[in-house]
Write a protein that holds these residues in place. Sequence first.
Motif, PDB file in Angstrom:
ATOM      1  N   ALA A  99       0.796   5.819   6.049  1.00 40.41           N
ATOM      2  CA  ALA A  99       0.242   4.950   5.189  1.00 40.41           C
ATOM      3  C   ALA A  99       1.177   4.460   4.047  1.00 40.41           C
ATOM      4  CB  ALA A  99      -0.667   5.801   4.223  1.00 40.41           C
ATOM      5  N   ASP A 100       0.905   3.120   3.826  1.00 40.25           N
ATOM      6  CA  ASP A 100       1.783   2.233   2.985  1.00 40.25           C
ATOM      7  C   ASP A 100       0.743   1.724   1.912  1.00 40.25           C
ATOM      8  OD1 ASP A 100       3.196   0.384   1.546  1.00 40.25           O
ATOM      9  OD2 ASP A 100       3.991  -0.561   3.418  1.00 40.25           O
ATOM     10  N   ILE A 101       0.956   2.140   0.608  1.00 43.45           N
ATOM     11  CA  ILE A 101       0.395   1.584  -0.499  1.00 43.45           C
ATOM     12  C   ILE A 101       1.141   0.730  -1.566  1.00 43.45           C
ATOM     13  CG2 ILE A 101      -1.034   2.430  -2.623  1.00 43.45           C
ATOM     14  CD1 ILE A 101      -2.464   4.445  -0.859  1.00 43.45           C
ATOM     15  N   ALA A 140      -1.893   6.919  -6.601  1.00 43.90           N
ATOM     16  CA  ALA A 140      -1.524   6.463  -5.118  1.00 43.90           C
ATOM     17  C   ALA A 140      -1.216   7.437  -4.357  1.00 43.90           C
ATOM     18  CB  ALA A 140      -0.215   5.461  -5.451  1.00 43.90           C
ATOM     19  N   VAL A 141      -0.397   8.703  -5.092  1.00 43.35           N
ATOM     20  CA  VAL A 141      -0.410  10.014  -4.307  1.00 43.35           C
ATOM     21  C   VAL A 141      -1.666  10.371  -3.871  1.00 43.35           C
ATOM     22  CG1 VAL A 141       0.559  12.138  -4.375  1.00 43.35           C
ATOM     23  CG2 VAL A 141       1.948  10.633  -5.320  1.00 43.35           C
ATOM     24  N   SER A 142      -2.605  10.831  -4.496  1.00 40.89           N
ATOM     25  CA  SER A 142      -3.974  10.908  -4.112  1.00 40.89           C
ATOM     26  C   SER A 142      -4.426  10.109  -2.967  1.00 40.89           C
ATOM     27  CB  SER A 142      -5.047  10.814  -5.542  1.00 40.89           C
ATOM     28  OG  SER A 142      -6.272  10.937  -4.893  1.00 40.89           O
ATOM     29  N   LEU A 143      -4.414   8.736  -3.087  1.00 38.63           N
ATOM     30  CA  LEU A 143      -4.596   7.926  -1.683  1.00 38.63           C
ATOM     31  C   LEU A 143      -3.975   8.259  -0.847  1.00 38.63           C
ATOM     32  CD1 LEU A 143      -5.539   4.538  -3.674  1.00 38.63           C
ATOM     33  CD2 LEU A 143      -7.141   6.170  -2.482  1.00 38.63           C
ATOM     34  N   LEU A 144      -2.760   8.360  -0.600  1.00 35.73           N
ATOM     35  CA  LEU A 144      -1.823   8.715   0.454  1.00 35.73           C
ATOM     36  C   LEU A 144      -2.126  10.097   1.180  1.00 35.73           C
ATOM     37  CD1 LEU A 144       1.590   7.199  -1.181  1.00 35.73           C
ATOM     38  CD2 LEU A 144       0.167   6.215   0.882  1.00 35.73           C
ATOM     39  N   HIS A 200      -4.966  11.712   0.886  1.00 39.99           N
ATOM     40  CA  HIS A 200      -6.045  11.433   1.622  1.00 39.99           C
ATOM     41  C   HIS A 200      -6.326  10.970   2.763  1.00 39.99           C
ATOM     42  CE1 HIS A 200      -7.535  13.828  -2.242  1.00 39.99           C
ATOM     43  NE2 HIS A 200      -8.496  14.153  -1.341  1.00 39.99           N
ATOM     44  N   TYR A 201      -5.655   9.647   2.826  1.00 41.81           N
ATOM     45  CA  TYR A 201      -5.442   8.862   4.211  1.00 41.81           C
ATOM     46  C   TYR A 201      -4.942   9.551   5.177  1.00 41.81           C
ATOM     47  CZ  TYR A 201      -7.420   4.194   2.302  1.00 41.81           C
ATOM     48  OH  TYR A 201      -8.015   3.643   1.572  1.00 41.81           O
ATOM     49  N   LEU A 202      -3.714  10.182   4.946  1.00 41.58           N
ATOM     50  CA  LEU A 202      -3.045  11.089   5.697  1.00 41.58           C
ATOM     51  C   LEU A 202      -3.430  12.487   6.088  1.00 41.58           C
ATOM     52  CD1 LEU A 202       0.566   9.906   4.959  1.00 41.58           C
ATOM     53  CD2 LEU A 202      -0.865   9.093   6.822  1.00 41.58           C
ATOM     54  N   ASP A 203      -4.492  13.045   5.352  1.00 38.73           N
ATOM     55  CA  ASP A 203      -5.030  14.247   5.533  1.00 38.73           C
ATOM     56  C   ASP A 203      -3.880  15.389   5.505  1.00 38.73           C
ATOM     57  OD1 ASP A 203      -6.913  16.179   5.662  1.00 38.73           O
ATOM     58  OD2 ASP A 203      -7.091  16.054   7.663  1.00 38.73           O
ATOM     59  N   VAL A 204      -2.905  15.261   4.499  1.00 39.52           N
ATOM     60  CA  VAL A 204      -1.830  16.314   4.928  1.00 39.52           C
ATOM     61  C   VAL A 204      -1.993  17.377   3.747  1.00 39.52           C
ATOM     62  CG1 VAL A 204      -0.207  14.505   5.312  1.00 39.52           C
ATOM     63  CG2 VAL A 204      -0.572  14.960   2.863  1.00 39.52           C
TER      64      VAL A 204
END
Length: 376
Positions: free
Chosen positions: A159-161, A169-173, A175-179
Amino acid sequence: MTAVPWRRPPADGPACFAIIGAGWRAEFLLRIAAAAPEWFTVTGVVARTASRREYLATHWKVPVHATLEDALAARRPDFVVVAVSWDATPECTEAVVRQGIPVLTETPPAPDVPGLRALWQKVGESGLVQVAEQYTRMPGHAARLAAIRSGLIGEPTSADISSTHLYHAVSLLRHYLDVGFTLPVVRATAVTAPLADPLTKDGWRGDATPQPVTTTYAWLDFGGRFATYTFTDNQWWNPLRARRIVVRGSLGEWVDETVVRLVDPFTPVQSVLVRRRVGIDLNLEGVDLDHISLDGQVMYRNRFFGARLSEDDVAVADILADMAAWVRESGPPPYPLAEACQDHLIACAIDDAVKSQQPVLVSPAPWSHAPRPAAT
């Protein structure tokens, strides 16, 4: 007239919350409550200075108090929102927990890593603290997350934000990557270059002269899943810097509003998120976002339709409503303290990597074994 099911306010009445804080973020919350009174009631605002109390009472027509104890004595809310400075947030959060009341604290929950660890030690096991991290609830992100979680692009791998800063931004990254609570290795750098900065939260500056502005670049290796972060100072407001989101998966990728994916071994197809906005031309439904769809399937609905909120306001309203549902035992926790602590832990590692110009391995934290809520 027939009520639209997903726009119905809670049957058990509006969410009742008090606010600690009297700055611009508190007014953000007051504006949302005023726009959607069937959803929200502000029981009181705690402000330190008499001048701010007078202003809030006059401008927003809400009860104001000098102390938390006074606010709770006047009317006990469902929960309290802490909207104060970074340094004051932990102390205010702890004060609400001592009263045995659920608290929704602003981001970040503490200013630095020692503060995060100290806060977790004091209130982490209380089960009372949630955090107002709204970005995954913003309509566009919520629609993309729903599509990605359905398996549309297969397994997310990177993911690239370039949109918002650090912990948001870390929250989005994450959750998008489900890490989850996977600890990344962080590399980062910052560069300064001239850029006109014509607009801030205070309004238009009236000056187009380029000034030195810093852009931070970070690369987060979660061990098999990779994230890239870019943020230019004041990017939220500067109209000369676009927002960008790319999420790549094993069967396709998202680029902003567009997704391409493989539907069979011979057929890549492209689709676009479509917003239904009302109030355009002769549409007389008001000015609002109704829903976001993808190939005719609704991926997101605005339950606050009619309040005429910006998409950021809609996201904040969403977490307020979800907080009330959780407190009333009719919904999952909206954003647990552990999640927000992890976001800021990684954000602090980005800052550390910029300063040291060395890779930073994020250290384990006591909240990393906390249960995660189901995806919404």
